[in-house]
Write a protein that holds these residues in place. Structure first.
Motif, PDB file in Angstrom:
ATOM      1  N   LYS A  33       3.308   4.025   7.443  1.00 27.94           N
ATOM      2  CA  LYS A  33       2.126   4.578   6.786  1.00 27.94           C
ATOM      3  C   LYS A  33       2.478   4.840   5.332  1.00 27.94           C
ATOM      4  O   LYS A  33       3.521   5.405   5.029  1.00 27.94           O
ATOM      5  N   VAL A  34       1.579   4.414   4.451  1.00 22.43           N
ATOM      6  CA  VAL A  34       1.781   4.537   3.006  1.00 22.43           C
ATOM      7  C   VAL A  34       0.679   5.419   2.431  1.00 22.43           C
ATOM      8  O   VAL A  34      -0.497   5.271   2.780  1.00 22.43           O
ATOM      9  N   PHE A  35       1.073   6.331   1.537  1.00 20.30           N
ATOM     10  CA  PHE A  35       0.093   7.153   0.817  1.00 20.30           C
ATOM     11  C   PHE A  35       0.305   6.952  -0.672  1.00 20.30           C
ATOM     12  O   PHE A  35       1.395   7.208  -1.199  1.00 20.30           O
ATOM     13  N   LEU A  36      -0.736   6.484  -1.358  1.00 15.22           N
ATOM     14  CA  LEU A  36      -0.700   6.268  -2.808  1.00 15.22           C
ATOM     15  C   LEU A  36      -1.358   7.445  -3.505  1.00 15.22           C
ATOM     16  O   LEU A  36      -2.465   7.849  -3.136  1.00 15.22           O
ATOM     17  N   THR A  37      -0.685   7.973  -4.517  1.00 15.64           N
ATOM     18  CA  THR A  37      -1.243   9.081  -5.284  1.00 15.64           C
ATOM     19  C   THR A  37      -0.839   8.938  -6.749  1.00 15.64           C
ATOM     20  O   THR A  37      -0.024   8.086  -7.094  1.00 15.64           O
ATOM     21  N   ASN A  38      -1.402   9.778  -7.593  1.00 16.08           N
ATOM     22  CA  ASN A  38      -1.123   9.756  -9.020  1.00 16.08           C
ATOM     23  C   ASN A  38      -1.252   8.307  -9.518  1.00 16.08           C
ATOM     24  O   ASN A  38      -2.208   7.635  -9.195  1.00 16.08           O
ATOM     25  N   ARG A  39      -0.291   7.795 -10.299  1.00 11.92           N
ATOM     26  CA  ARG A  39      -0.368   6.431 -10.812  1.00 11.92           C
ATOM     27  C   ARG A  39      -0.192   5.381  -9.719  1.00 11.92           C
ATOM     28  O   ARG A  39      -0.481   4.207  -9.924  1.00 11.92           O
ATOM     29  N   GLY A  40       0.262   5.800  -8.561  1.00 12.54           N
ATOM     30  CA  GLY A  40       0.409   4.875  -7.441  1.00 12.54           C
ATOM     31  C   GLY A  40      -0.900   4.220  -7.031  1.00 12.54           C
ATOM     32  O   GLY A  40      -0.911   3.096  -6.532  1.00 12.54           O
ATOM     33  N   VAL A  41      -2.031   4.911  -7.253  1.00 15.47           N
ATOM     34  CA  VAL A  41      -3.330   4.315  -6.897  1.00 15.47           C
ATOM     35  C   VAL A  41      -3.612   3.067  -7.727  1.00 15.47           C
ATOM     36  O   VAL A  41      -4.386   2.203  -7.310  1.00 15.47           O
ATOM     37  N   LEU A  42      -2.971   2.946  -8.886  1.00 19.74           N
ATOM     38  CA  LEU A  42      -3.169   1.771  -9.738  1.00 19.74           C
ATOM     39  C   LEU A  42      -2.613   0.499  -9.092  1.00 19.74           C
ATOM     40  O   LEU A  42      -3.017  -0.609  -9.451  1.00 19.74           O
ATOM     41  N   LEU A  43      -1.712   0.652  -8.130  1.00 22.88           N
ATOM     42  CA  LEU A  43      -1.178  -0.518  -7.428  1.00 22.88           C
ATOM     43  C   LEU A  43      -2.276  -1.287  -6.708  1.00 22.88           C
ATOM     44  O   LEU A  43      -2.159  -2.488  -6.486  1.00 22.88           O
ATOM     45  N   THR A  44      -3.368  -0.613  -6.363  1.00 20.76           N
ATOM     46  CA  THR A  44      -4.478  -1.287  -5.684  1.00 20.76           C
ATOM     47  C   THR A  44      -5.128  -2.339  -6.567  1.00 20.76           C
ATOM     48  O   THR A  44      -5.817  -3.221  -6.063  1.00 20.76           O
ATOM     49  N   GLN A  45      -4.896  -2.268  -7.866  1.00 19.44           N
ATOM     50  CA  GLN A  45      -5.478  -3.215  -8.818  1.00 19.44           C
ATOM     51  C   GLN A  45      -4.559  -4.400  -9.102  1.00 19.44           C
ATOM     52  O   GLN A  45      -4.959  -5.352  -9.763  1.00 19.44           O
ATOM     53  N   ASP A  46      -3.334  -4.338  -8.620  1.00 22.03           N
ATOM     54  CA  ASP A  46      -2.358  -5.409  -8.839  1.00 22.03           C
ATOM     55  C   ASP A  46      -2.743  -6.617  -7.988  1.00 22.03           C
ATOM     56  O   ASP A  46      -3.066  -6.465  -6.815  1.00 22.03           O
ATOM     57  N   PRO A  47      -2.686  -7.821  -8.555  1.00 25.64           N
ATOM     58  CA  PRO A  47      -3.055  -9.010  -7.776  1.00 25.64           C
ATOM     59  C   PRO A  47      -2.163  -9.238  -6.544  1.00 25.64           C
ATOM     60  O   PRO A  47      -2.566  -9.928  -5.617  1.00 25.64           O
ATOM     61  N   ASP A  48      -0.980  -8.625  -6.518  1.00 25.66           N
ATOM     62  CA  ASP A  48      -0.090  -8.765  -5.364  1.00 25.66           C
ATOM     63  C   ASP A  48      -0.343  -7.716  -4.276  1.00 25.66           C
ATOM     64  O   ASP A  48       0.234  -7.806  -3.194  1.00 25.66           O
ATOM     65  N   PHE A  49      -1.211  -6.753  -4.530  1.00 23.19           N
ATOM     66  CA  PHE A  49      -1.462  -5.700  -3.549  1.00 23.19           C
ATOM     67  C   PHE A  49      -1.888  -6.236  -2.181  1.00 23.19           C
ATOM     68  O   PHE A  49      -1.452  -5.713  -1.152  1.00 23.19           O
ATOM     69  N   PRO A  50      -2.712  -7.284  -2.102  1.00 21.75           N
ATOM     70  CA  PRO A  50      -3.100  -7.812  -0.787  1.00 21.75           C
ATOM     71  C   PRO A  50      -1.921  -8.290   0.075  1.00 21.75           C
ATOM     72  O   PRO A  50      -2.067  -8.448   1.285  1.00 21.75           O
ATOM     73  N   GLN A  51      -0.750  -8.463  -0.514  1.00 18.98           N
ATOM     74  CA  GLN A  51       0.436  -8.822   0.275  1.00 18.98           C
ATOM     75  C   GLN A  51       0.841  -7.698   1.225  1.00 18.98           C
ATOM     76  O   GLN A  51       1.653  -7.906   2.118  1.00 18.98           O
ATOM     77  N   MET A  52       0.274  -6.523   1.043  1.00 14.28           N
ATOM     78  CA  MET A  52       0.549  -5.393   1.935  1.00 14.28           C
ATOM     79  C   MET A  52      -0.142  -5.558   3.295  1.00 14.28           C
ATOM     80  O   MET A  52       0.154  -4.826   4.229  1.00 14.28           O
ATOM     81  N   GLU A  53      -1.029  -6.527   3.412  1.00 13.22           N
ATOM     82  CA  GLU A  53      -1.764  -6.717   4.669  1.00 13.22           C
ATOM     83  C   GLU A  53      -0.812  -6.919   5.841  1.00 13.22           C
ATOM     84  O   GLU A  53       0.119  -7.724   5.772  1.00 13.22           O
ATOM     85  N   GLY A  54      -1.044  -6.139   6.875  1.00 13.44           N
ATOM     86  CA  GLY A  54      -0.236  -6.233   8.084  1.00 13.44           C
ATOM     87  C   GLY A  54       1.110  -5.532   8.006  1.00 13.44           C
ATOM     88  O   GLY A  54       1.898  -5.589   8.944  1.00 13.44           O
ATOM     89  N   LEU A  55       1.374  -4.858   6.885  1.00 14.98           N
ATOM     90  CA  LEU A  55       2.679  -4.226   6.684  1.00 14.98           C
ATOM     91  C   LEU A  55       2.633  -2.710   6.853  1.00 14.98           C
ATOM     92  O   LEU A  55       3.614  -2.030   6.559  1.00 14.98           O
ATOM     93  N   GLY A  56       1.528  -2.187   7.301  1.00 16.29           N
ATOM     94  CA  GLY A  56       1.412  -0.749   7.501  1.00 16.29           C
ATOM     95  C   GLY A  56       0.030  -0.266   7.153  1.00 16.29           C
ATOM     96  O   GLY A  56      -0.807  -1.011   6.634  1.00 16.29           O
TER      97      GLY A  56
END
Length: 101
Positions: A33-56
């Motif tokens: 389980k991953v929790f994004l906060t502070n500047r971590g929420v900006l990772l959702t805008q990275d083109p590589d973020f969809p690679q997280m699919e199926g990883l948690g």
């Protein structure tokens, strides 16, 4: 019973590491389980973020998401997973191991 890994992400600098850790953990049969906060929420805008699919399961701090004026929808993050810091506390209680990025 699978071991459980919680990952707290407050930086927008480590998406590659996050993906690698999640891949290794899921490959080893761990629940993640991953929790994004502070500047971590900006990772959702990275083109590589969809690679997280199926990883948690990914959730994020809605307050920070709105503070950065980001917009929904976000790949991999359901509406119910735009949460408060209480979700972070739940992950801490849930997991066997905890990593901070």
């Amino acid at each position: 019973m699978a071991e459980k890994l919680g990952i707290f992400v407050s930086s927008d600098q480590h998406l590659g590491h996050l993906i690698g850790i999640c891949r290794a953990a899921t490959k080893a049969g761990k629940e993640v389980k991953v929790f994004l906060t502070n500047r971590g929420v900006l990772l959702t805008q990275d083109p590589d973020f969809p690679q997280m699919e199926g990883l948690g399961h990914v959730s994020l701090c809605n307050v920070n998401f709105e503070a950065f004026k980001l917009e929904k929808p976000v790949p991999l993050v359901a509406d119910k997973d735009f949460a408060t810091q209480m979700r972070h506390a739940e992950i801490i209680e849930w997991c066997d191991r905890y990593i901070v990025l």
